[in-house]
Design a protein around this motif. Sequence first.
Motif, PDB file in Angstrom:
ATOM      1  N   MET A 160       0.840  -1.169   0.013  1.00 22.27           N
ATOM      2  CA  MET A 160      -0.184  -0.103  -0.022  1.00 22.27           C
ATOM      3  C   MET A 160       1.029   1.218   0.045  1.00 22.27           C
ATOM      4  O   MET A 160       0.628   2.098  -0.625  1.00 22.27           O
ATOM      5  CB  MET A 160      -1.092  -0.009   1.326  1.00 22.27           C
ATOM      6  CG  MET A 160      -2.180  -1.140   1.174  1.00 22.27           C
ATOM      7  SD  MET A 160      -3.131  -0.773  -0.148  1.00 22.27           S
ATOM      8  CE  MET A 160      -3.871   0.573   0.166  1.00 22.27           C
ATOM      9  N   ASP A 161       2.077   1.161   0.710  1.00 25.90           N
ATOM     10  CA  ASP A 161       2.969   2.329   0.690  1.00 25.90           C
ATOM     11  C   ASP A 161       3.071   2.685  -0.755  1.00 25.90           C
ATOM     12  O   ASP A 161       3.575   4.076  -0.895  1.00 25.90           O
ATOM     13  CB  ASP A 161       4.211   1.971   1.788  1.00 25.90           C
ATOM     14  CG  ASP A 161       3.994   1.762   3.001  1.00 25.90           C
ATOM     15  OD1 ASP A 161       2.795   2.368   3.341  1.00 25.90           O
ATOM     16  OD2 ASP A 161       4.738   1.313   3.704  1.00 25.90           O
ATOM     17  N   VAL A 162       3.686   1.580  -1.641  1.00 22.62           N
ATOM     18  CA  VAL A 162       4.154   2.129  -3.008  1.00 22.62           C
ATOM     19  C   VAL A 162       2.803   2.738  -3.714  1.00 22.62           C
ATOM     20  O   VAL A 162       3.271   3.702  -4.331  1.00 22.62           O
ATOM     21  CB  VAL A 162       4.353   0.644  -3.588  1.00 22.62           C
ATOM     22  CG1 VAL A 162       5.032   0.914  -5.143  1.00 22.62           C
ATOM     23  CG2 VAL A 162       5.701  -0.020  -2.989  1.00 22.62           C
ATOM     24  N   ILE A 163       1.810   2.246  -3.497  1.00 23.06           N
ATOM     25  CA  ILE A 163       0.826   2.748  -4.139  1.00 23.06           C
ATOM     26  C   ILE A 163       0.417   4.353  -3.819  1.00 23.06           C
ATOM     27  O   ILE A 163       0.189   5.199  -4.649  1.00 23.06           O
ATOM     28  CB  ILE A 163      -0.689   2.111  -3.967  1.00 23.06           C
ATOM     29  CG1 ILE A 163      -0.464   0.639  -4.726  1.00 23.06           C
ATOM     30  CG2 ILE A 163      -2.115   2.815  -4.575  1.00 23.06           C
ATOM     31  CD1 ILE A 163      -1.497  -0.363  -4.537  1.00 23.06           C
ATOM     32  N   SER A 164       0.729   4.476  -2.554  1.00 24.78           N
ATOM     33  CA  SER A 164       0.528   5.771  -1.831  1.00 24.78           C
ATOM     34  C   SER A 164       1.522   6.630  -2.497  1.00 24.78           C
ATOM     35  O   SER A 164       1.188   8.067  -2.816  1.00 24.78           O
ATOM     36  CB  SER A 164       0.496   5.907  -0.555  1.00 24.78           C
ATOM     37  OG  SER A 164       0.681   7.200  -0.130  1.00 24.78           O
ATOM     38  N   GLU A 165       2.724   6.345  -2.767  1.00 27.40           N
ATOM     39  CA  GLU A 165       3.767   7.319  -3.161  1.00 27.40           C
ATOM     40  C   GLU A 165       3.701   7.431  -4.705  1.00 27.40           C
ATOM     41  O   GLU A 165       4.067   8.252  -5.114  1.00 27.40           O
ATOM     42  CB  GLU A 165       5.163   6.331  -3.133  1.00 27.40           C
ATOM     43  CG  GLU A 165       5.802   6.192  -1.646  1.00 27.40           C
ATOM     44  CD  GLU A 165       6.965   5.426  -1.644  1.00 27.40           C
ATOM     45  OE1 GLU A 165       7.798   5.179  -2.666  1.00 27.40           O
ATOM     46  OE2 GLU A 165       7.337   4.801  -0.313  1.00 27.40           O
ATOM     47  N   ALA A 189       8.910   6.543 -17.701  1.00 33.74           N
ATOM     48  CA  ALA A 189      10.065   7.545 -17.169  1.00 33.74           C
ATOM     49  C   ALA A 189       9.875   7.645 -15.498  1.00 33.74           C
ATOM     50  O   ALA A 189      10.782   7.401 -14.792  1.00 33.74           O
ATOM     51  CB  ALA A 189      10.174   9.039 -17.742  1.00 33.74           C
ATOM     52  N   VAL A 190       8.579   7.796 -15.331  1.00 35.36           N
ATOM     53  CA  VAL A 190       8.391   7.655 -13.857  1.00 35.36           C
ATOM     54  C   VAL A 190       8.428   6.144 -13.220  1.00 35.36           C
ATOM     55  O   VAL A 190       9.062   6.084 -12.098  1.00 35.36           O
ATOM     56  CB  VAL A 190       6.953   8.275 -13.538  1.00 35.36           C
ATOM     57  CG1 VAL A 190       6.305   7.953 -12.054  1.00 35.36           C
ATOM     58  CG2 VAL A 190       6.621   9.480 -13.977  1.00 35.36           C
ATOM     59  N   MET A 191       8.113   5.338 -13.979  1.00 33.94           N
ATOM     60  CA  MET A 191       8.513   4.003 -13.560  1.00 33.94           C
ATOM     61  C   MET A 191       9.889   3.769 -13.225  1.00 33.94           C
ATOM     62  O   MET A 191      10.229   3.197 -12.247  1.00 33.94           O
ATOM     63  CB  MET A 191       7.792   2.893 -14.474  1.00 33.94           C
ATOM     64  CG  MET A 191       7.871   1.406 -14.129  1.00 33.94           C
ATOM     65  SD  MET A 191       7.352   0.196 -15.513  1.00 33.94           S
ATOM     66  CE  MET A 191       8.610   0.489 -16.898  1.00 33.94           C
ATOM     67  N   LYS A 192      10.742   3.986 -14.184  1.00 34.53           N
ATOM     68  CA  LYS A 192      12.171   4.028 -13.870  1.00 34.53           C
ATOM     69  C   LYS A 192      12.564   4.674 -12.933  1.00 34.53           C
ATOM     70  O   LYS A 192      13.441   4.107 -12.047  1.00 34.53           O
ATOM     71  CB  LYS A 192      13.058   4.541 -15.333  1.00 34.53           C
ATOM     72  CG  LYS A 192      14.292   4.435 -15.186  1.00 34.53           C
ATOM     73  CD  LYS A 192      15.114   5.023 -16.466  1.00 34.53           C
ATOM     74  CE  LYS A 192      16.522   4.949 -16.343  1.00 34.53           C
ATOM     75  NZ  LYS A 192      16.986   5.679 -17.580  1.00 34.53           N
ATOM     76  N   VAL A 193      12.081   5.885 -12.334  1.00 27.90           N
ATOM     77  CA  VAL A 193      12.507   6.517 -11.525  1.00 27.90           C
ATOM     78  C   VAL A 193      12.399   5.796 -10.137  1.00 27.90           C
ATOM     79  O   VAL A 193      12.861   5.513  -9.076  1.00 27.90           O
ATOM     80  CB  VAL A 193      11.986   7.943 -11.183  1.00 27.90           C
ATOM     81  CG1 VAL A 193      12.429   8.685  -9.803  1.00 27.90           C
ATOM     82  CG2 VAL A 193      12.536   8.721 -12.379  1.00 27.90           C
ATOM     83  N   MET A 194      10.869   5.294 -10.032  1.00 29.82           N
ATOM     84  CA  MET A 194      10.467   4.634  -8.796  1.00 29.82           C
ATOM     85  C   MET A 194      11.243   3.015  -8.807  1.00 29.82           C
ATOM     86  O   MET A 194      11.503   2.684  -7.555  1.00 29.82           O
ATOM     87  CB  MET A 194       8.914   4.067  -9.153  1.00 29.82           C
ATOM     88  CG  MET A 194       8.184   5.316  -8.900  1.00 29.82           C
ATOM     89  SD  MET A 194       6.229   4.867  -8.789  1.00 29.82           S
ATOM     90  CE  MET A 194       5.938   4.386  -7.279  1.00 29.82           C
ATOM     91  N   MET A 195      11.536   2.491  -9.786  1.00 32.90           N
ATOM     92  CA  MET A 195      12.356   1.304  -9.481  1.00 32.90           C
ATOM     93  C   MET A 195      13.749   1.590  -9.184  1.00 32.90           C
ATOM     94  O   MET A 195      14.394   0.698  -8.553  1.00 32.90           O
ATOM     95  CB  MET A 195      12.271   0.491 -11.040  1.00 32.90           C
ATOM     96  CG  MET A 195      11.126  -0.116 -11.526  1.00 32.90           C
ATOM     97  SD  MET A 195      11.217  -0.955 -13.110  1.00 32.90           S
ATOM     98  CE  MET A 195      10.041  -1.958 -13.141  1.00 32.90           C
ATOM     99  N   GLU A 196      14.123   2.764  -9.651  1.00 29.05           N
ATOM    100  CA  GLU A 196      15.804   3.062  -9.092  1.00 29.05           C
ATOM    101  C   GLU A 196      15.497   3.361  -7.602  1.00 29.05           C
ATOM    102  O   GLU A 196      16.440   2.937  -6.712  1.00 29.05           O
ATOM    103  CB  GLU A 196      16.195   4.184  -9.748  1.00 29.05           C
ATOM    104  CG  GLU A 196      16.472   3.948 -11.231  1.00 29.05           C
ATOM    105  CD  GLU A 196      17.012   4.951 -12.165  1.00 29.05           C
ATOM    106  OE1 GLU A 196      17.370   5.012 -13.136  1.00 29.05           O
ATOM    107  OE2 GLU A 196      16.810   6.258 -11.574  1.00 29.05           O
ATOM    108  N   ASN A 197      14.517   3.961  -6.915  1.00 30.89           N
ATOM    109  CA  ASN A 197      14.463   4.482  -5.754  1.00 30.89           C
ATOM    110  C   ASN A 197      13.893   3.188  -5.068  1.00 30.89           C
ATOM    111  O   ASN A 197      14.245   3.544  -3.584  1.00 30.89           O
ATOM    112  CB  ASN A 197      13.830   5.903  -5.507  1.00 30.89           C
ATOM    113  CG  ASN A 197      14.272   7.095  -6.196  1.00 30.89           C
ATOM    114  OD1 ASN A 197      15.472   6.949  -6.615  1.00 30.89           O
ATOM    115  ND2 ASN A 197      13.272   7.870  -6.449  1.00 30.89           N
ATOM    116  N   ARG A 198      13.061   2.629  -5.295  1.00 32.36           N
ATOM    117  CA  ARG A 198      12.453   1.224  -4.683  1.00 32.36           C
ATOM    118  C   ARG A 198      12.670   0.034  -5.291  1.00 32.36           C
ATOM    119  O   ARG A 198      11.581  -0.749  -5.711  1.00 32.36           O
ATOM    120  CB  ARG A 198      10.803   1.713  -4.399  1.00 32.36           C
ATOM    121  CG  ARG A 198      10.688   2.892  -3.588  1.00 32.36           C
ATOM    122  CD  ARG A 198      11.029   2.691  -2.207  1.00 32.36           C
ATOM    123  NE  ARG A 198      10.426   1.648  -1.386  1.00 32.36           N
ATOM    124  CZ  ARG A 198       9.120   1.622  -1.157  1.00 32.36           C
ATOM    125  NH1 ARG A 198       8.541   2.609  -0.991  1.00 32.36           N
ATOM    126  NH2 ARG A 198       8.790   0.583  -0.318  1.00 32.36           N
TER     127      ARG A 198
END
Length: 229
Positions: free
Chosen positions: A1-6, A183-192
């Motif tokens: 759920m935290d990921v969805i919130s982010e 592009a946003v998916m790439k950033v999320m994968m790098e950070n999480r």
Amino acid sequence: MDVISEFFSEYDGLQAFRTTIYLTLLSALLALVIGTVVAVMRVSPIRVLQLIGTAYVNIIRNTPLTLVIVFCNLGLFVQLGLALANKDSHTFINDNNFRLAVLGLSVYHASFVAEAIRSGVNTVPLGQAEAARAIGLPFLKTLRYVVLPQAFRGAIAPLGNVLIALTKNSTVASVIGVTEASAVMKVMMENRPDVIFVVFGIFALGFVILTLPVGVLFTSLSKRLAVKR
């Protein structure tokens, strides 16, 4: 759920998908215009126009989309200085990259649109064009009033496939800095990296939601608008 919130709060995933939708719609409209012109050139009785249309389709369709997008940025903007946005605007870089991406996606997918429309033209019985010419209609009016209306109805299904492909191919725009969904998916994968499969699932689901209704809609339209022979 935290990921969805982010996804909604920190990364503004909805805005990224809105950018993907804008890219798709604007590119689809421009690709339809260019593709129709190229299709008319392909079926034209003038040999030179046929050759130009054939060359466009064969060259663009067999060129990687990434290369086309990068050329629009490095070739047209960096080398030739072609800007598609107001240079005095504080959002110039973002606006210019977005419009260059629309241009690249349009030019690339226009080659597929042209072939889809040409396949629709081939479904129109030859006798109808001959009858139109027999009553004195010139080539362009024969296309406009007799052939193209039926060709578009016959090409609805392949045009829907092109639109679905365009939606998915819009992710390539990220290579020139357009902040769309991938592009946003790439950033999320790098950070999480600890929840990489969840992030992938969220964006995969987003693209399914975008493309699945398009497929259903165009399939339904192709059945309803099919020309009865």
